[in-house]
Design a protein around this motif. Structure first.
Motif, short mmCIF file in Angstrom:
data_model
loop_
_atom_site.label_atom_id
_atom_site.label_comp_id
_atom_site.label_asym_id
_atom_site.label_seq_id
_atom_site.Cartn_x
_atom_site.Cartn_y
_atom_site.Cartn_z
N UNK A 141 39.32 45.34 41.14
CA UNK A 141 39.62 45.08 42.85
C UNK A 141 39.51 43.49 43.02
N UNK A 142 38.74 43.11 42.43
CA UNK A 142 39.27 41.48 41.82
C UNK A 142 40.76 40.93 41.40
N UNK B 107 43.13 41.99 44.36
CA UNK B 107 43.29 40.76 45.00
C UNK B 107 43.82 39.37 44.28
N UNK B 108 44.06 39.27 43.26
CA UNK B 108 44.07 37.78 42.47
C UNK B 108 45.97 38.34 42.47
N UNK B 109 46.35 39.81 42.31
CA UNK B 109 47.74 40.42 41.94
C UNK B 109 48.62 40.12 43.63
N UNK B 110 47.67 40.58 44.56
CA UNK B 110 48.09 40.81 45.81
C UNK B 110 48.35 39.00 46.18
N UNK B 111 48.04 37.89 45.96
CA UNK B 111 47.89 37.10 46.49
C UNK B 111 48.58 36.28 45.72
N UNK C 191 48.85 36.49 41.90
CA UNK C 191 48.49 36.40 39.71
C UNK C 191 49.90 37.18 39.24
N UNK D 51 46.42 37.07 34.33
CA UNK D 51 45.44 38.02 34.85
C UNK D 51 44.68 38.15 33.50
N UNK E 54 48.72 46.65 40.54
CA UNK E 54 47.93 46.37 42.30
C UNK E 54 47.63 47.19 43.39
N UNK F 238 43.67 47.50 44.29
CA UNK F 238 42.85 46.93 45.35
C UNK F 238 42.07 48.53 46.21
N UNK F 239 42.77 49.57 45.91
CA UNK F 239 42.20 51.14 46.09
C UNK F 239 40.48 51.24 45.69
N UNK G 38 37.54 51.39 44.14
CA UNK G 38 36.14 51.18 44.94
C UNK G 38 34.83 51.02 43.68
#
Lengths: 409, 227
Positions: A315-316, A319-323, A325, A330, A402, A406-407, A409
């Motif tokens: 998940x981290x 998140x990094x990819x979404x913003x 990265x 990575x 990504x 992000x999904x 869990x």
């Protein structure tokens, strides 16, 4: 382009956040590097000890032994006939250009007495050249001189062990000892040389003038004959030439025909030295190889932990990819984490290895030699292990989708 | 200016032999400064639409123009750069990094933009103040309420001055009071800064903040109304 310092910062923080797991992950590397450093230190130490022992006998040393007789088809050992003479020894010194010093020996075992102490030791009758041939220093007094040899004086130069056994703390120089009940004046004490490879104590010895030993101590040796001859070649490289020159000279002097066997044997220590070096090198390589296996196992441990870490932090990563990265960012992050782990492991492993080496050397009286090169190699190898075993997990992290990350869990 | 333009965008997911057409020939334009709410049941294609708009995904066929540039053929690195510089994401689960402070979370996009540590800190602090959380800068996400966490996430989305804000059910995990606060922030952003805002929501009162409502059903646009 993202700054490397930021990536190092990110990597460091995630390692600290999982301190216990990070420690367990690097334990394998610590043990691996520690093992490599220790094993190489022990191997190098052993090889140094062996070379020292061999060179303590005397470097560039050549031994000339009388030949063996054959009696009714049974070959007796060296020296069963006395084929070597004082004249041979002088001829070698005179004619063999590759030989720098020659010392003939008439030797035997004798009981030695001083006051109420007595001791059985090797007594060697020899010439002044012996100290040059054996590269042996005196710690007090003087060695046998030409004058002593000429007049057959009853003087003795004693080794450390003899000095200890007979005199204890007393200064032996000037004292009278009895060898085979014959009084000898101690004129010098030799420096300590220690044991040979075969465990023989080189300091358990007495040197007397060769003439004295023949006349008064070991009368079973014919006049003019010697037990053996020590010769010193000019250099290590000159040993084969010197050996050849001695052989040719002695064959000529002993009138040995082209098809006849030598009635003497010429030996040198180079082969022994080479064999010993070969075997210790093999041992070092073997120990190092075994230790390297543990380093590889440690590396697999790192890969395992990094794979778990990637999964856990899916998940981290998302998140990094979404913003913003990039896959490369990575990959670099996880690679740096892995290299960081193994490098820290390398540092601790190095300390562990040095510590273990010192403990081994003090407890087991085993010489160790920590070479900076081995340390650097072990350290560099641990960083390489980080890159090698960290690459796959880092690659897996970088190709995550990504949206799915992000999904997660 | 047209911010977003879809031309016959199709997105097909393959599961073995089975194909699922999630977006079926979508053509739509969104102008700069619009406040759009996307609605529709699960599986209607709205999330996939958002993912493609947000450059997290690419169309199977058709074209996607972002500020006039066809990004449907972009590679992973180029898409990452657009996400970093032009798009701010806000998620239902906030998606903050649990081991980073509020300030560090806001700094995250700036790290990947290659901005220096000092400048990062200044900008992040400024943005945090804008969402009213300056005093929480050094606090970890778990110490914050849901509404506060979402405000940190909004600060993170805004910190690199994006062209659009994409929010996927941003109030889905919040109580009604916090929901309203968050929606007020989006409204202010849109009105004061002219930021193009696209929000996915299930709730009609949230959808009423938007000045344009797009409804998805079975991968197609069911309705597109402006209020």
């Amino acid at each position: 382009m993202i700054a490397i310092s930021s990536i190092i910062n990110i990597a460091l923080r995630s390692l600290i956040a999982n301190a216990m797991r990070s420690f367990l992950a690097i334990l394998g590397i610590i043990i691996g590097v520690g093992a490599v450093v220790t094993m190489v230190a022990i191997g190098t130490g052993a090889s140094e000890k062996i070379s020292n022992q061999i060179s303590s006998i005397g470097s560039n040393l050549i031994l000339i032994l009388p030949g063996a007789t054959t009696q009714g088809g049974i070959r007796m050992g060296h020296g069963t006939i006395q084929t070597l003479t004082m004249a041979d020894s002088e001829a070698i010194a005179r004619e063999c250009s590759a030989v720098v010093a020659v010392a003939p020996v008439i030797s035997g075992t004798a009981q030695v007495v001083f006051g109420n102490q007595n001791w059985s030791t090797a007594v060697m009758g020899t010439t002044p050249e012996m100290v040059t041939v054996r590269e042996w220093e005196l710690i007090s007094g003087r060695f046998i001189t030409e004058q002593d040899v000429r007049s057959g004086t009853k003087v003795a130069v004693i080794g450390q062990t003899v000095a200890e056994k007979l005199f204890g703390d007393l200064d032996p120089v000037g004292k009278l000892i009895r060898i085979k009940k014959i009084p000898f004046e101690v004129i010098g004490v030799l420096d300590k040389k220690g044991q040979t490879l075969t465990g023989q104590d080189q300091d358990d010895i007495i040197y007397v003038p060769i003439t004295t030993s023949q006349r008064t101590l070991f009368g079973n040796i014919l006049p003019g004959r010697v037990r053996l001859i020590y010769a010193k070649a000019a250099s290590l490289e000159a040993i084969p030439t010197a050996t050849e020159q001695i052989k040719t000279l002695l064959r000529q002097r002993h009138r040995i025909g082209p098809n006849q066997e030598d009635d003497f044997t010429v030996m040198d220590l180079t082969q022994m030295l080479k064999a010993a070096e070969e075997s210790t090198r093999t041992m070092s390589i073997l120990l190092g190889a075994i230790a390297s296996v543990s380093l590889i196992v440690g590396g697999i441990g790192i890969m395992n932990i990094m794979l778990v870490s990637v999964t856990e932090r899916t998940r981290e990563i998302g998140i990094r990819m979404a913003v913003g990265a990039k896959p490369g960012d990575i990959r670099l992050q996880f690679l740096i984490e892995a290299v960081f782990l193994t490098t820290i492991g390398g540092i601790f492993g190095l300390l562990l290895g040095i510590g273990t080496s010192l403990i081994v050397s003090s407890i087991m009286q085993w010489p160790v030699s920590i070479s900076p090169i081995a340390a650097i190699i072990a350290f560099g190898f641990s960083a390489f292990v980080g890159i090698f075993f960290g690459f796959y997990p880092a690659y897996k992290a970088s190709i995550l989708n990504p949206i799915e990350a992000l999904r997660y869990e | 200016m047209t911010q977003i333009k879809f031309e016959n965008v199709v997105k097909i997911y393959k599961f073995g032999d089975h194909e699922l057409k999630v977006l079926d020939n979508i053509s739509i334009s969104i102008e700069k400064g619009e406040f759009v709410c996307i609605m529709g049941p699960s599986g209607s294609g709205k999330s996939t639409f958002m993912n493609i708009v947000g450059c997290l995904d690419t169309p199977t066929s058709g074209k996607y123009f972002f500020e006039g540039v066809d990004v449907s053929t972009f590679g992973l690195d180029e898409l990452a750069e657009i996400r970093n510089k032009k798009i701010g994401f806000v998620f239902q689960q906030f998606n903050l990094l649990p081991r980073a402070t509020a300030l560090e979370n806001v700094e995250l996009p700036l790290i990947y933009a290659g901005i220096s540590a000092k400048e990062r800190k200044e900008k992040a602090l400024e943005t945090l103040s804008w969402v009213g959380l300056k005093e929480k800068a050094n606090v970890y996400p778990r110490q914050l309420s849901g509404g506060q966490q979402q405000r940190v996430a909004i600060a993170r989305a805004l910190v690199n001055n994006p062209a659009i804000i994409l929010a996927d059910e941003p109030t889905g995990n919040l109580d009604s009071k916090s929901s309203m606060e968050i929606m007020e922030i989006f409204k202010r952003l849109n009105e004061e800064q002219g930021l193009t805002t696209i929000i996915v929501t299930h709730e009609p009162d949230i959808a009423s903040f938007g000045r344009r409502q797009i409804r998805f059903l079975d991968g197609k646009i069911l309705s597109d109304t402006k209020t």
